[in-house]
Design a protein around this motif. Structure first.
Motif, short mmCIF file in Angstrom:
data_model
loop_
_atom_site.label_atom_id
_atom_site.label_comp_id
_atom_site.label_asym_id
_atom_site.label_seq_id
_atom_site.Cartn_x
_atom_site.Cartn_y
_atom_site.Cartn_z
N ARG A 123 0.83 -1.21 0.00
CA ARG A 123 0.00 0.00 0.00
C ARG A 123 0.87 1.26 0.00
O ARG A 123 0.54 2.24 -0.67
CB ARG A 123 -0.95 0.00 1.20
N HIS A 124 1.98 1.23 0.73
CA HIS A 124 2.87 2.38 0.74
C HIS A 124 3.51 2.57 -0.63
O HIS A 124 3.60 3.71 -1.13
CB HIS A 124 3.96 2.18 1.80
N VAL A 125 3.97 1.50 -1.24
CA VAL A 125 4.59 1.60 -2.57
C VAL A 125 3.59 2.19 -3.56
O VAL A 125 3.91 3.13 -4.32
CB VAL A 125 5.07 0.22 -3.04
N THR A 126 2.38 1.65 -3.58
CA THR A 126 1.36 2.12 -4.52
C THR A 126 1.02 3.58 -4.28
O THR A 126 0.87 4.37 -5.22
CB THR A 126 0.09 1.25 -4.39
N ALA A 127 0.90 3.97 -3.01
CA ALA A 127 0.54 5.35 -2.68
C ALA A 127 1.61 6.33 -3.15
O ALA A 127 1.30 7.38 -3.74
CB ALA A 127 0.32 5.49 -1.18
N TYR A 128 2.89 6.00 -2.94
CA TYR A 128 3.94 6.91 -3.34
C TYR A 128 4.11 6.97 -4.86
O TYR A 128 4.45 8.02 -5.42
CB TYR A 128 5.26 6.54 -2.66
N LEU A 129 3.87 5.86 -5.54
CA LEU A 129 3.89 5.89 -7.00
C LEU A 129 2.80 6.82 -7.53
O LEU A 129 3.02 7.57 -8.49
CB LEU A 129 3.68 4.48 -7.56
N GLN A 130 1.64 6.79 -6.90
CA GLN A 130 0.55 7.67 -7.31
C GLN A 130 0.89 9.13 -7.03
O GLN A 130 0.59 10.03 -7.85
CB GLN A 130 -0.74 7.28 -6.59
N ASP A 168 3.27 10.34 -9.66
CA ASP A 168 2.58 10.54 -10.93
C ASP A 168 1.76 11.83 -10.93
O ASP A 168 1.74 12.58 -11.91
CB ASP A 168 1.67 9.34 -11.20
N GLU A 169 1.10 12.11 -9.80
CA GLU A 169 0.26 13.30 -9.73
C GLU A 169 1.07 14.58 -9.61
O GLU A 169 0.74 15.61 -10.20
CB GLU A 169 -0.70 13.18 -8.54
N ASP A 170 2.17 14.54 -8.84
CA ASP A 170 2.94 15.76 -8.57
C ASP A 170 3.98 16.06 -9.65
O ASP A 170 4.28 17.23 -9.92
CB ASP A 170 3.64 15.65 -7.22
N ALA A 171 4.56 15.01 -10.25
CA ALA A 171 5.68 15.24 -11.16
C ALA A 171 5.49 14.60 -12.52
O ALA A 171 6.40 14.65 -13.36
CB ALA A 171 6.98 14.72 -10.53
#
Length: 247
Positions: free
Chosen positions: A41-48, A51-54
């Motif tokens: 869940r942490h990996v998926t959240a940070y990937l998102q 993607d959204e910020d950069a």
């Protein structure tokens, strides 16, 4: 005799040790799966977040790498789901009763209706499927996995053909068989078919994580039965399940 009593006591001890080892393995599998999911869940959240910020600042190659990482995380999530379901099937209590196989097959067909909409199928079902003794919900799940596997690997021009029949087995068992006319596989690989995450074909050809028949094996074995398969490349596959007949 004393010797026979000693053998019985040793057999009881070994059975208890085996049951304890299985319980420990199932507890370990569940714990690992649960902990893996929390990290994922942490990996998926940070990937998102990246993607959204950069996402707009990345070049095409970097965006492709980010997409590959996100898809790998989703695939790992599906693997963990399969592992947790396999663990659950080893832990959940059975509620056995007399269950008509014809009804279970019909219910499994309803579950698979969306797949049949994509790939028309001719069902050839024996009219005299027997009544077995087992947990209806779990046996239905096993049939969904076996029939779904037959449909998946029958992808070809024209309707798929899936045959379902049975014959009496030994020691109060019946042998149910499900035969398709799909792609088959080399017979020497039959032993791999029921292992978790084992695949005999490339994922690009046939999607999935290789867990369905492992779940079916767990269910059948919990009912005191066995499951096996035979096939030839290009000549289809036949999966056989032994289940206890209702008395």
């Amino acid at each position: 005799s004393d010797e026979l009593d000693a053998l019985r006591q040793e057999n009881d001890r070994l059975q208890q040790a085996l049951a304890h080892a299985r319980l420990e393995l199932e507890d370990f599998t569940y714990s690992v799966s649960h902990d893996l999911r929390a990290s994922l869940r942490h990996v998926t959240a940070y990937l998102q977040i990246i993607d959204e910020d950069a996402g707009d600042l990345l070049d095409a190659a970097s965006r492709a790498h980010l997409g590959t990482a996100a898809e790998a995380a989703r695939h790992m999530g599906r693997l963990i789901d399969g592992l947790m379901e396999l663990s659950r099937l080893g832990r959940v209590a059975l509620h056995p009763a007399a269950v008509g196989l014809a009804n279970l097959v019909a219910e499994a067909q309803q579950v698979l209706a969306p797949e049949v909409a994509k790939q028309p199928v001719q069902w050839r079902i024996a009219p005299d499927l027997p009544t077995v003794w087992g947990d209806a919900a779990m046996l239905r799940q096993a049939l969904v996995q076996v029939l779904g596997n037959a449909l998946k690997f029958s992808a070809q021009p024209g309707p798929a053909i899936v045959e379902i029949g049975w014959q009496p087995g030994s020691a109060g068992q019946c042998e149910l068989w499900v035969r398709d006319q799909g792609v088959g596989f080399p017979p020497e690989q039959a032993g791999k078919l029921f292992r978790a995450f084992s695949r005999l074909h490339r994922a690009a050809e046939f999607p999935g994580i290789g867990m369905g028949l492992a779940l079916a094996r767990k269910i059948v074995e919990r009912h005191g039965g066995s499951i096996s398969a035979s096939a030839q490349p290009g000549a289809g596959c036949c999966v056989r399940l032994s289940l206890p007949l209702a008395r």
